[in-house]
Write an enzyme that holds these catalytic residues in place. Structure first.
Site, short mmCIF file in Angstrom:
data_model
loop_
_atom_site.label_atom_id
_atom_site.label_comp_id
_atom_site.label_asym_id
_atom_site.label_seq_id
_atom_site.Cartn_x
_atom_site.Cartn_y
_atom_site.Cartn_z
N GLU A 83 -4.61 7.34 -5.24
CA GLU A 83 -4.15 6.82 -6.36
C GLU A 83 -6.32 7.60 -7.13
O GLU A 83 -6.94 7.16 -5.93
CB GLU A 83 -5.04 5.08 -6.03
N HIS A 119 -2.08 -0.37 -9.64
CA HIS A 119 -2.64 -1.19 -8.68
C HIS A 119 -3.44 -2.22 -9.56
O HIS A 119 -4.82 -2.90 -9.24
CB HIS A 119 -3.49 -0.60 -8.07
N ARG A 169 0.92 -1.42 -0.24
CA ARG A 169 0.41 -0.35 0.32
C ARG A 169 0.62 1.21 -0.18
O ARG A 169 1.85 1.59 0.37
CB ARG A 169 -0.86 -0.34 1.01
N1 LIG Z 1 -1.73 -4.72 -5.55
C1 LIG Z 1 -1.86 -5.25 -4.43
O1 LIG Z 1 -3.37 -5.26 -5.29
C2 LIG Z 1 -2.38 -6.42 -3.29
C3 LIG Z 1 -3.02 -7.58 -3.54
C4 LIG Z 1 -2.98 -8.01 -2.11
C5 LIG Z 1 -2.74 -7.95 -0.75
N2 LIG Z 1 -1.58 -6.43 -0.76
C6 LIG Z 1 -1.19 -6.14 -0.17
O2 LIG Z 1 -0.81 -6.66 0.44
C7 LIG Z 1 -0.07 -7.31 1.92
C8 LIG Z 1 0.20 -8.27 2.85
O3 LIG Z 1 -0.51 -9.49 1.73
P1 LIG Z 1 0.07 -10.80 2.33
O4 LIG Z 1 -1.71 -11.44 1.44
O5 LIG Z 1 1.13 -11.12 2.21
O6 LIG Z 1 -1.22 -10.42 3.82
P2 LIG Z 1 -0.37 -11.68 5.14
O7 LIG Z 1 -0.79 -13.39 4.40
O8 LIG Z 1 -1.64 -11.07 5.85
O9 LIG Z 1 0.93 -11.10 5.60
C9 LIG Z 1 1.63 -10.08 5.82
C10 LIG Z 1 2.90 -10.40 6.45
O10 LIG Z 1 3.17 -9.03 6.83
C11 LIG Z 1 4.39 -9.13 8.02
N3 LIG Z 1 3.75 -7.84 8.88
C12 LIG Z 1 2.38 -7.68 10.00
N4 LIG Z 1 3.31 -6.60 10.23
C13 LIG Z 1 4.62 -6.43 10.52
C14 LIG Z 1 5.72 -4.94 10.41
N5 LIG Z 1 5.19 -4.04 11.42
N6 LIG Z 1 6.57 -5.26 10.29
C15 LIG Z 1 7.21 -6.48 9.48
N7 LIG Z 1 6.19 -7.39 8.79
C16 LIG Z 1 5.10 -7.61 9.15
C17 LIG Z 1 3.63 -10.67 8.85
O11 LIG Z 1 4.39 -10.85 9.99
P3 LIG Z 1 3.47 -12.55 10.71
O12 LIG Z 1 3.76 -12.92 9.47
O13 LIG Z 1 4.81 -12.61 11.72
O14 LIG Z 1 2.14 -12.50 10.91
C18 LIG Z 1 3.03 -11.23 8.03
O15 LIG Z 1 4.50 -12.10 7.38
C19 LIG Z 1 -1.96 -6.83 2.30
O16 LIG Z 1 -2.51 -6.19 3.42
C20 LIG Z 1 -2.39 -5.72 0.77
O17 LIG Z 1 -2.56 -4.45 1.60
C21 LIG Z 1 -2.06 -5.66 -2.05
#
Ligand SMILES: NC(=O)c1ccc[n+]([C@@H]2O[C@H](COP(=O)([O-])OP(=O)(O)OC[C@H]3O[C@@H](n4cnc5c(N)ncnc54)[C@H](OP(=O)(O)O)[C@@H]3O)[C@@H](O)[C@H]2O)c1
Length: 357
Positions: free
Chosen positions: A298, A317, A269
């Site tokens: 955006e 995006h 984001r």
């Molecule tokens: N551009 C796009 O179209 C798009 C699409 C999908 C998602 N996204 C974004 O990508 C994000 C992540 O998606 P995901 O599916 O990978 O989510 P996820 O599976 O929940 O993974 C989140 C990861 O971030 C880590 N994390 C949380 N807080 C943190 C911090 N303060 N410092 C460092 N790492 C931290 C978590 O740690 P732990 O493993 O220890 O819990 C986990 O490893 C979403 O929340 C969304 O905003 C963007």
């Protein structure tokens, strides 16, 4: 507690996935799969009014969704907004088809005893391919090749004589790269697995490093290890959720720690990165390049300096769009979670409303 089903009072699940963008719209075969997975005693109610799938999902539900959710126990849509939650006094579980949930954690959502699950990980394989493509674009100097091609100019110098080039580190391979992935979750792991398989050294950052090193990473660190890792990084990929703790996780100070050969990628984001500081670093040639899919504002405004930077690759995006394969993963998750819900078992991808993701 969920109401016991009787023939007269079926348990209702509202499916609100008729997205304005056709790539994100539940296809007819997806609807058929949901109907086939519906057990006796349940009624599926498909909303035909349009919903917005961008970002964290809709914040203005259709009138049809508002009417449909009145007696529903389960909701499956893009996000969940205050008016929709208010209109759903009997709702027990909401599954979002978006991964981001920051805008869903409004006061009523935090107060209500509602199970909220998201699409964490579902977009990972798609986004990892976008990240890989974007990083290779800079590692192999395709940005410079494209600029020369547009000028019909045959010029090997930037690759053959890098000291004469204005771009540092033009011709590199992944096995000489350290890749730092901030957010070693569903997306980060898919990124790590691909880069590791191609020979890069991958380090992940997660909030809870005590939970171990996910597949695809040589090592993992907690948020406090970011500074140290940035100093040695060839590539840094931002793939963490937007929470208070990740706000500007790449700020001006941290961007200045990166070596000039570094490539910055943000697919998470806009809030996770100091966009102004990144523009300044890229304009001054203090970084090799940036791959940006998400932005503070955006659509990215037409007068944003980002558009004009030759060392930036902008995608609007769309890094997670995969019409052919998305619904297989998304419906696998929902159908399995629905079974768990009915058996009273813990749901997969349950959002921790305190941690914010
Ligand atoms: N551009 C796009 O179209 C798009 C699409 C999908 C998602 N996204 C974004 O990508 C994000 C992540 O998606 P995901 O599916 O990978 O989510 P996820 O599976 O929940 O993974 C989140 C990861 O971030 C880590 N994390 C949380 N807080 C943190 C911090 N303060 N410092 C460092 N790492 C931290 C978590 O740690 P732990 O493993 O220890 O819990 C986990 O490893 C979403 O929340 C969304 O905003 C963007």
């Amino acid at each position: 507690m969920p109401q016991e089903p009787t023939a007269a009072t079926p348990r209702v699940a509202v499916i609100d996935l008729n997205a304005t963008s056709s790539a994100s719209r539940l296809p007819p075969e997806g609807e058929a799969r949901l109907r086939a997975a519906t057990p006796e005693g349940w009624q599926l109610r498909f909303v035909r009014g349009l919903t917005v799938s961008d970002g964290d999902g809709q914040d203005r539900p259709s009138d049809e969704a508002l009417a449909a959710i009145g007696d529903a126990e389960v909701y499956f849509g893009y996000g969940m907004s205050p008016p929709l939650l208010e209109a759903a006094p009997r709702l027990r579980w909401a599954q979002s088809a978006s991964a981001g949930v920051r805008r869903l954690l409004f006061p009523a959502m935090l107060e209500r005893d509602l199970l909220l699950t998201n699409a964490a990980g579902i977009y990972g394989p798609t986004m990892a391919e976008t990240v890989l493509a974007g990083v290779m674009y800079f590692l192999r100097g395709l940005d410079v090749a494209l600029a020369r091609q547009r000028e019909a100019r045959w010029d090997k110098d930037p690759w053959q004589d890098p000291q004469r080039s204005d771009r540092p580190a033009m011709a590199r391979e992944l096995p000489e790269c350290r890749v730092l992935v901030i957010g070693a979750g569903g997306i980060g792991r898919e990124v790590g697995q691909r880069f590791s398989a191609l020979g890069a050294h991958c380090v992940g950052v997660r909030r809870r490093p005590e939970l171990g090193v996910p597949e695809g990473f040589a090592a993992v660190t907690g948020p406090e290890g970011v500074d140290r890792e940035l100093e040695a990084a060839d590539v840094v990929v931002v793939a963490a959720p937007s929470t208070q703790a990740t706000e500007r996780v790449l700020d001006a100070r941290r961007l200045a720690l990166l070596p000039p050969r570094a490539i910055v990628v943000n697919v998470a984001r806009g809030a996770l990165l100091d966009e102004g500081a990144l523009v300044a670093a890229l304009s001054a040639g203090r970084l090799r390049g940036a791959v940006l899919d998400v932005f503070d504002e955006e659509p990215l405004p037409p007068d944003s300096p980002i558009w004009g930077l030759p060392n930036v690759l902008v995608t609007p995006h769309v890094s997670g769009i995969s019409p052919a394969l998305f619904w297989h993963r998304m419906l696998d998750l929902f159908v399995a979670n629905w079974e768990r819900y009915r058996r009273g078992e813990p749901l997969v991808n349950l959002v921790d409303k305190v941690a914010g993701y």
